[in-house]
Design an enzyme around this catalytic site. Structure first.
Site, PDB file in Angstrom:
ATOM      1  N   ASP A 327    -192.837 127.603 -27.871  1.00  0.00           N
ATOM      2  CA  ASP A 327    -191.646 127.088 -28.328  1.00  0.00           C
ATOM      3  C   ASP A 327    -191.124 127.637 -29.348  1.00  0.00           C
ATOM      4  OD1 ASP A 327    -190.186 124.415 -28.466  1.00  0.00           O
ATOM      5  OD2 ASP A 327    -191.405 124.047 -30.257  1.00  0.00           O
ATOM      6  N   ASP A 520    -195.403 123.294 -31.987  1.00  0.00           N
ATOM      7  CA  ASP A 520    -195.643 123.003 -33.280  1.00  0.00           C
ATOM      8  C   ASP A 520    -196.237 121.268 -33.193  1.00  0.00           C
ATOM      9  OD1 ASP A 520    -193.106 121.770 -32.434  1.00  0.00           O
ATOM     10  OD2 ASP A 520    -192.295 122.307 -34.547  1.00  0.00           O
ATOM     11  N   ASP A 524    -193.249 118.379 -27.763  1.00  0.00           N
ATOM     12  CA  ASP A 524    -193.849 119.258 -26.945  1.00  0.00           C
ATOM     13  C   ASP A 524    -195.338 118.825 -26.615  1.00  0.00           C
ATOM     14  OD1 ASP A 524    -194.967 120.405 -29.380  1.00  0.00           O
ATOM     15  OD2 ASP A 524    -193.713 122.364 -29.211  1.00  0.00           O
TER      16      ASP A 524
HETATM   17  P1  ADP Z   1    -187.213 123.037 -29.806  1.00  0.00           P
HETATM   18  O1  ADP Z   1    -187.442 123.293 -28.447  1.00  0.00           O
HETATM   19  O2  ADP Z   1    -186.421 124.285 -30.443  1.00  0.00           O
HETATM   20  O3  ADP Z   1    -188.484 122.690 -30.538  1.00  0.00           O
HETATM   21  P2  ADP Z   1    -186.503 120.158 -29.780  1.00  0.00           P
HETATM   22  O4  ADP Z   1    -186.634 120.058 -28.164  1.00  0.00           O
HETATM   23  O5  ADP Z   1    -187.296 119.482 -30.567  1.00  0.00           O
HETATM   24  O6  ADP Z   1    -186.197 121.988 -29.923  1.00  0.00           O
HETATM   25  O7  ADP Z   1    -184.964 119.989 -30.025  1.00  0.00           O
HETATM   26  C1  ADP Z   1    -183.947 120.420 -29.176  1.00  0.00           C
HETATM   27  C2  ADP Z   1    -182.522 120.202 -29.760  1.00  0.00           C
HETATM   28  O8  ADP Z   1    -182.269 118.639 -29.829  1.00  0.00           O
HETATM   29  C3  ADP Z   1    -182.187 120.555 -30.958  1.00  0.00           C
HETATM   30  O9  ADP Z   1    -181.942 121.903 -31.228  1.00  0.00           O
HETATM   31  C4  ADP Z   1    -181.107 119.499 -31.754  1.00  0.00           C
HETATM   32  O10 ADP Z   1    -180.015 119.966 -31.080  1.00  0.00           O
HETATM   33  C5  ADP Z   1    -181.513 118.441 -31.008  1.00  0.00           C
HETATM   34  N1  ADP Z   1    -182.444 117.304 -31.732  1.00  0.00           N
HETATM   35  C6  ADP Z   1    -183.648 117.066 -31.393  1.00  0.00           C
HETATM   36  N2  ADP Z   1    -183.901 116.228 -32.309  1.00  0.00           N
HETATM   37  C7  ADP Z   1    -183.003 116.042 -33.016  1.00  0.00           C
HETATM   38  C8  ADP Z   1    -182.751 115.306 -34.499  1.00  0.00           C
HETATM   39  N3  ADP Z   1    -183.955 114.614 -34.846  1.00  0.00           N
HETATM   40  N4  ADP Z   1    -181.683 115.390 -34.692  1.00  0.00           N
HETATM   41  C9  ADP Z   1    -180.822 116.285 -34.504  1.00  0.00           C
HETATM   42  N5  ADP Z   1    -180.732 116.954 -33.350  1.00  0.00           N
HETATM   43  C10 ADP Z   1    -181.870 116.716 -32.699  1.00  0.00           C
HETATM   44 MG    MG Z   2    -190.020 121.923 -31.410  1.00  0.00          MG
END
Ligand code: ADP
Ligand code: MG
Length: 627
Positions: A327, A520, A524
């Site tokens: 991730d 993390d 996920d």
């Molecule tokens: P990653 O796969 O990089 O860990 P996430 O799946 O957690 O990312 O989130 C993907 C995208 O969704 C982030 O890059 C952001 O654009 C948006 N996002 C997720 N959660 C939030 C939040 N709490 N506030 C703002 N944007 C969010």
């Molecule tokens: Mg993540």
């Protein structure tokens, strides 16, 4: 040594003394038999009882049965021959019991070692009572009570600092001594050592739910999840022991019969003795003990390096990983975003940031934490209601009576709000207020110092596919990937898409190879549980990750992943050495026994000797953290 083990030791020593005396005193006839029988029962009575009990329960073939038959048989031969040579039967029992004792001590010791290595179990908690500080056992402290931790003490229970500030030593948890500063309002987790100041903590969990207890639980129970090698040995023993008994029976009966047919003296006595020796030789103790012990030690060694492996099966599995899926946010990058700029804002920039920070007030996502940090003021939660977090999109909430949406392009599309793109490379957080676009905040994250090195080490260790999955946008994802030397990237994924991706990769993986997912634990958890081996990083304090993962890395250093694989490989090589060594020596002895070269003395020495060596080899796995 436990009390039971001490009693056994006394039995062993007194029987040994008894035997020496009997060897020196010239008694003969029935008196001699009675005295030897007494020693025999003293040292082996429990084995005979156990064997009898197993037969009653229908589980005939086990070590006790083998030892009982062999020694009773040897006794019977001596009586039949009127040779008065009862020493052998008693000695075999004596050595067998010595071996068993040694093995019990080794197992107990390595269990204790693990807890000691993980020197995190607190002995007490300080609470204040009538102006006095009193020590109570951590179990007695209710959630929400206030405890005091002085410099030099272990933090016994998870909580929040309410007074004071200090530096924590987390090395017992993470295997690395990076001091961590905490002050009023910060979360503090149990198992750390308070190095400098006195702090008051309001507990947020009870002791049983605190990080320390859960980690200890996890490590101590890890050996109950069996690896394939252990299963193999269990299955092997089930077939092996009856097969050996049949073999012994054949050895006792067939050759003499054949000789009789050929008109020779059948020498029953010789062949029966050989068959009994065969039984002693075939006792599978060394194998049965050294393999679980090897895994046990490996798990202990790994936990010392801040890598908690939830079972032998996962320790074994780590050595077969050839696809590692990462991730991005919080795993390869630090997950600490800095605000780069605020664009197209329809209101003062601070106000936009304030609305975003308030809307994000309830989320654990690294983005939310970073926005709150950038806002800089404490968040008044009474101003926010109806918070809804949409995984992989963002959040919506009502702040000061205005509907605020805060997230990526996908979120804006979902809400039917057109948004303005941005040319900067960074994670773009769009904000809409009352259904109108209100501007975006550009934030960016940095790659962790060790990520590149970890990726390189994984490649060197023979991991053929390294893949990065992220919910973030394409440009950011490609930028991070190119810095790390990862060629396979999938961006813009929702949490569910990540599961689909991993499932597709699971289909492609080669036979006998495994896929590990490293995340993390935020957004996920489903992927962590779906992959062959789910590895959660930076898990100090994160429940979801500890729950869902198979391997938990306490700090957030990506170099622990190649280290975990090296530990696993070392441990597996120790286990295989033991299997080959133990089976090899057994086969040689069995052959010698069948040929009549080996006697019962040699047999028992070989068995106990192999066991001792195998156990010693297994404990090497405890020191895998120096890899
Ligand atoms: P990653 O796969 O990089 O860990 P996430 O799946 O957690 O990312 O989130 C993907 C995208 O969704 C982030 O890059 C952001 O654009 C948006 N996002 C997720 N959660 C939030 C939040 N709490 N506030 C703002 N944007 C969010
Ligand atoms: Mg993540």
């Amino acid at each position: 040594m436990s009390r039971k083990q001490k009693r056994m030791l006394v039995r062993i020593i007194s029987s040994a003394i008894f035997m020496v005396i009997l060897a020196l005193v010239p008694v003969t006839g029935l008196v001699r038999l009675a005295l030897y029988l007494a020693v025999y029962l003293l040292i082996g009575g429990d084995i005979l009882l156990k064997a009898a009990r197993n037969i009653v329960h229908g589980q005939v073939f086990d070590e006790c049965f083998l030892m009982a038959i062999a020694t009773v048989g040897a006794m019977a031969i001596a009586i039949w021959d009127r040779s008065g040579d009862y020493t052998e039967a008693v000695a075999v029992m004596l050595f067998y019991q010595t071996g068993e004792l040694f093995q019990a001590i080794a197992v107990g010791r390595s269990r204790k070692n693990i807890s000691a290595l993980m020197d995190i179990r607190p002995d007490w908690a300080n609470i204040e009572k009538d102006g006095q500080i009193v020590q109570v056992s951590p179990e007695e402290v209710a959630v929400g009570s206030e405890i005091i931790v002085r410099a030099g003490e272990k933090v016994p229970i998870d909580g929040v600092v309410t007074e004071g500030s200090t530096t924590l030593d987390t090395s017992a948890l993470t295997g690395e001594s990076l001091p961590r500063e905490v002050t009023v309002g910060d979360d503090i987790i149990s198992g750390c050592i308070n190095m400098t100041g006195l702090v008051r903590i309001r507990t947020t969990r009870d002791f049983g739910q605190s990080t320390v207890s859960r980690i200890l639980d996890l490590v101590e129970n890890a050996s109950s999840r069996k690896s394939r090698s252990e299963d193999f040995i269990a299955r092997f023993a089930r077939v092996y022991t009856p097969a050996v008994c049949l073999g012994a029976l054949a050895l006792a009966v067939l050759p003499p019969l054949a000789r009789m047919i050929m008109g020779l003296n059948p020498v029953w006595h010789d062949w029966i003795y050989r068959a009994l020796t065969f039984l002693v030789i075939s006792c599978p103790c060394a194998l049965v003990i050294s393999i679980p012990l090897g895994f046990f030690a490996g798990i202990g060694g790994a936990s010392k390096a801040g890598i908690l492996v939830k079972g032998s099966n996962y320790l074994e599995g780590l050595s077969k990983v050839d696809t590692v899926v990462f991730d991005k946010t919080g795993t390869l990058t630090r997950g600490v975003f800095e605000v780069q700029g605020i664009h197209h804002s329809s209101m003062p920039e601070e106000r936009l940031l304030e609305l975003a920070a308030l809307a994000e007030s309830a989320s654990n996502h690294p983005i939310s934490k970073s926005l709150r940090k950038a806002y800089g003021h404490s968040v008044d939660i009474d101003r926010v209601r109806d918070i809804e977090e949409i995984g992989g999109n963002g959040v919506t909430a009502v702040v000061d009576g205005h509907a605020v949406a805060c997230g990526n392009e996908r979120l804006m599309k979902r809400l039917g709000i057109s948004c303005i793109g941005c040319r900067s490379v960074g994670t773009i957080i769009h904000v809409a207020v009352d259904g109108e676009y209100a501007g975006h905040i550009v934030i960016s994250d940095v790659v962790k110092d060790n990520s590149r090195k970890a990726v390189d080490e994984l490649k060197n260790a023979g991991v053929s596919d390294i893949v990065m999955l992220t919910g973030d946008s394409g440009p950011v994802a490609r930028d991070v990937a190119s810095r790390l030397g990862i060629t396979s990237v999938h961006s813009g994924l929702l949490p569910a898409d990540k599961v689909d991706r991993v499932e597709a990769l699971l289909h492609e993986r080669k036979k006998g190879k495994l896929l590990a997912f490293v995340g993390d634990g935020i957004n996920d958890a489903p992927v962590l549980s779906r992959s062959d081996i789910g590895i959660a990083m930076g898990a100090m304090g994160s429940d979801a990750a500890i729950e869902a993962a198979d391997v938990v890395i306490m700090d957030d250093d990506p170099l622990r992943i190649p280290l975990a694989m090296r530990i696993s490989r070392k441990c597996m090589s120790i286990v295989y050495q033991n299997i080959v060594f133990a089976i090899g020596v057994k086969l040689i002895c069995l052959l010698l026994g069948a040929l009549g070269v080996a006697n019962m003395w040699l047999a028992i020495f070989a068995d106990v000797g192999v066991m001792v060596l195998a156990v010693m080899n297994a404990t090497r796995a405890l020191f895998v953290n120096r890899l």
